[in-house]
Structures are given as structure tokens and as C-alpha cells.
Design a protein around this motif. Sequence first.
Motif, mmCIF file in Angstrom:
data_model
loop_
_atom_site.group_PDB
_atom_site.id
_atom_site.type_symbol
_atom_site.label_atom_id
_atom_site.label_comp_id
_atom_site.label_asym_id
_atom_site.label_seq_id
_atom_site.Cartn_x
_atom_site.Cartn_y
_atom_site.Cartn_z
ATOM 1 N N MET A 1 0.817 -1.198 0.000
ATOM 2 C CA MET A 1 0.000 0.000 0.000
ATOM 3 C C MET A 1 0.859 1.260 0.000
ATOM 4 O O MET A 1 0.526 2.225 -0.680
ATOM 5 N N ILE A 2 1.959 1.244 0.735
ATOM 6 C CA ILE A 2 2.824 2.414 0.808
ATOM 7 C C ILE A 2 3.422 2.728 -0.561
ATOM 8 O O ILE A 2 3.524 3.895 -0.950
ATOM 9 N N THR A 3 3.787 1.705 -1.315
ATOM 10 C CA THR A 3 4.373 1.957 -2.637
ATOM 11 C C THR A 3 3.376 2.636 -3.566
ATOM 12 O O THR A 3 3.763 3.479 -4.376
ATOM 13 N N TYR A 4 2.104 2.293 -3.466
ATOM 14 C CA TYR A 4 1.084 2.963 -4.276
ATOM 15 C C TYR A 4 0.956 4.428 -3.887
ATOM 16 O O TYR A 4 0.798 5.293 -4.737
ATOM 17 N N GLU A 5 1.021 4.693 -2.589
ATOM 18 C CA GLU A 5 0.911 6.066 -2.101
ATOM 19 C C GLU A 5 2.092 6.906 -2.571
ATOM 20 O O GLU A 5 1.908 8.040 -3.033
ATOM 21 N N THR A 6 3.298 6.373 -2.455
ATOM 22 C CA THR A 6 4.469 7.142 -2.870
ATOM 23 C C THR A 6 4.484 7.355 -4.377
ATOM 24 O O THR A 6 4.872 8.416 -4.847
ATOM 25 N N ARG A 7 4.044 6.373 -5.141
ATOM 26 C CA ARG A 7 3.967 6.530 -6.592
ATOM 27 C C ARG A 7 2.942 7.607 -6.952
ATOM 28 O O ARG A 7 3.178 8.437 -7.818
ATOM 29 N N TYR A 8 1.805 7.594 -6.279
ATOM 30 C CA TYR A 8 0.764 8.591 -6.507
ATOM 31 C C TYR A 8 1.282 9.995 -6.197
ATOM 32 O O TYR A 8 1.081 10.931 -6.976
ATOM 33 N N GLU A 9 1.972 10.140 -5.063
ATOM 34 C CA GLU A 9 2.525 11.441 -4.687
ATOM 35 C C GLU A 9 3.555 11.919 -5.701
ATOM 36 O O GLU A 9 3.595 13.092 -6.059
ATOM 37 N N SER A 10 4.378 11.016 -6.193
ATOM 38 C CA SER A 10 5.375 11.359 -7.196
ATOM 39 C C SER A 10 4.713 11.803 -8.496
ATOM 40 O O SER A 10 5.147 12.769 -9.134
ATOM 41 N N ASN A 11 3.658 11.103 -8.896
ATOM 42 C CA ASN A 11 2.946 11.464 -10.121
ATOM 43 C C ASN A 11 2.313 12.844 -10.023
ATOM 44 O O ASN A 11 2.293 13.596 -10.993
ATOM 45 N N ILE A 12 1.799 13.196 -8.869
ATOM 46 C CA ILE A 12 1.207 14.516 -8.667
ATOM 47 C C ILE A 12 2.276 15.595 -8.839
ATOM 48 O O ILE A 12 2.067 16.592 -9.529
ATOM 49 N N ARG A 13 3.454 15.387 -8.247
ATOM 50 C CA ARG A 13 4.540 16.370 -8.375
ATOM 51 C C ARG A 13 4.993 16.502 -9.820
ATOM 52 O O ARG A 13 5.295 17.591 -10.296
ATOM 53 N N THR A 14 5.035 15.394 -10.544
ATOM 54 C CA THR A 14 5.432 15.426 -11.948
ATOM 55 C C THR A 14 4.410 16.199 -12.761
ATOM 56 O O THR A 14 4.771 17.005 -13.627
ATOM 57 N N GLU A 15 3.135 15.963 -12.510
ATOM 58 C CA GLU A 15 2.077 16.669 -13.239
ATOM 59 C C GLU A 15 2.140 18.174 -12.989
ATOM 60 O O GLU A 15 1.861 18.964 -13.889
ATOM 61 N N GLU A 16 2.501 18.572 -11.771
ATOM 62 C CA GLU A 16 2.599 19.993 -11.454
ATOM 63 C C GLU A 16 3.795 20.630 -12.150
ATOM 64 O O GLU A 16 3.725 21.771 -12.597
ATOM 65 N N ALA A 17 4.896 19.911 -12.265
ATOM 66 C CA ALA A 17 6.128 20.457 -12.845
ATOM 67 C C ALA A 17 6.131 20.415 -14.366
ATOM 68 O O ALA A 17 6.840 21.202 -15.002
ATOM 69 N N ARG A 18 5.360 19.526 -14.955
ATOM 70 C CA ARG A 18 5.388 19.320 -16.409
ATOM 71 C C ARG A 18 5.190 20.613 -17.208
ATOM 72 O O ARG A 18 6.029 20.939 -18.056
ATOM 73 N N PRO A 19 4.122 21.396 -16.995
ATOM 74 C CA PRO A 19 3.948 22.611 -17.809
ATOM 75 C C PRO A 19 5.068 23.630 -17.605
ATOM 76 O O PRO A 19 5.443 24.343 -18.532
ATOM 77 N N ILE A 20 5.614 23.686 -16.419
ATOM 78 C CA ILE A 20 6.717 24.608 -16.137
ATOM 79 C C ILE A 20 7.948 24.211 -16.939
ATOM 80 O O ILE A 20 8.607 25.056 -17.553
ATOM 81 N N LEU A 21 8.253 22.915 -16.964
ATOM 82 C CA LEU A 21 9.411 22.443 -17.718
ATOM 83 C C LEU A 21 9.212 22.615 -19.215
ATOM 84 O O LEU A 21 10.149 22.948 -19.935
#
Length: 91
Positions: A1-21
Motif C-alpha cells: 500500500m505504501i508503494t502505491y501512495e508514494t507513486r501517486y505522490e510522485s505522479n502529482i509532483r510530476t504533473e505539477e512540474a510538467r507545464p513549467i518544464l
Amino acid sequence: MITYETRYESNIRTEEARPILYTKALAILSTGEILTANEIAKRINKNWKRQDIQPRLTELKDKYHLIEVDGKKHDFETNRKVATYKLIKKD
């Protein structure tokens, strides 16, 4: 369960940074220079690495057709030939 949570959190950060990059990479390439992913990453922020920007360059090339691979050049940091990118000029 923890791995799903950390992957989800990482994906959110990537989605936020994508347009900036996207915006920063396109601004750098809009100067007309032909650069490697490593050179683009360093111009965005000296702490960034090629691995940080390369996926965004691939998306700009394949998904949005805004940049293209122009050739190869020697990267002295990795001591390898690497692809160079340029902005596609719209007429």
C-alpha cells in the motif's frame, strides 16, 4: 500500500512540474540554439540533470510536435554522443 501512495505522490509532483518544464525548455530553444538535453537541463537550473528534462523533451517532440531532433554531438560530461534538439519553426 505504501508503494502505491508514494507513486501517486510522485505522479502529482510530476504533473505539477510538467507545464513549467515545457515552458522553460521551449523558451531556451526559442533562442535558435541547437542543444542537448543535458545543456537544456543546466540552463533551466544548474542542479537539474538530463534525466529530469529528457522525458519532457520526448513529450514535446512526440506528443506536441514542437521540437525535433537535429543531430548528434559529443557530451563531455557523459563522454558520449547524444541527440541535439531544436525548435520547429512554424511558417
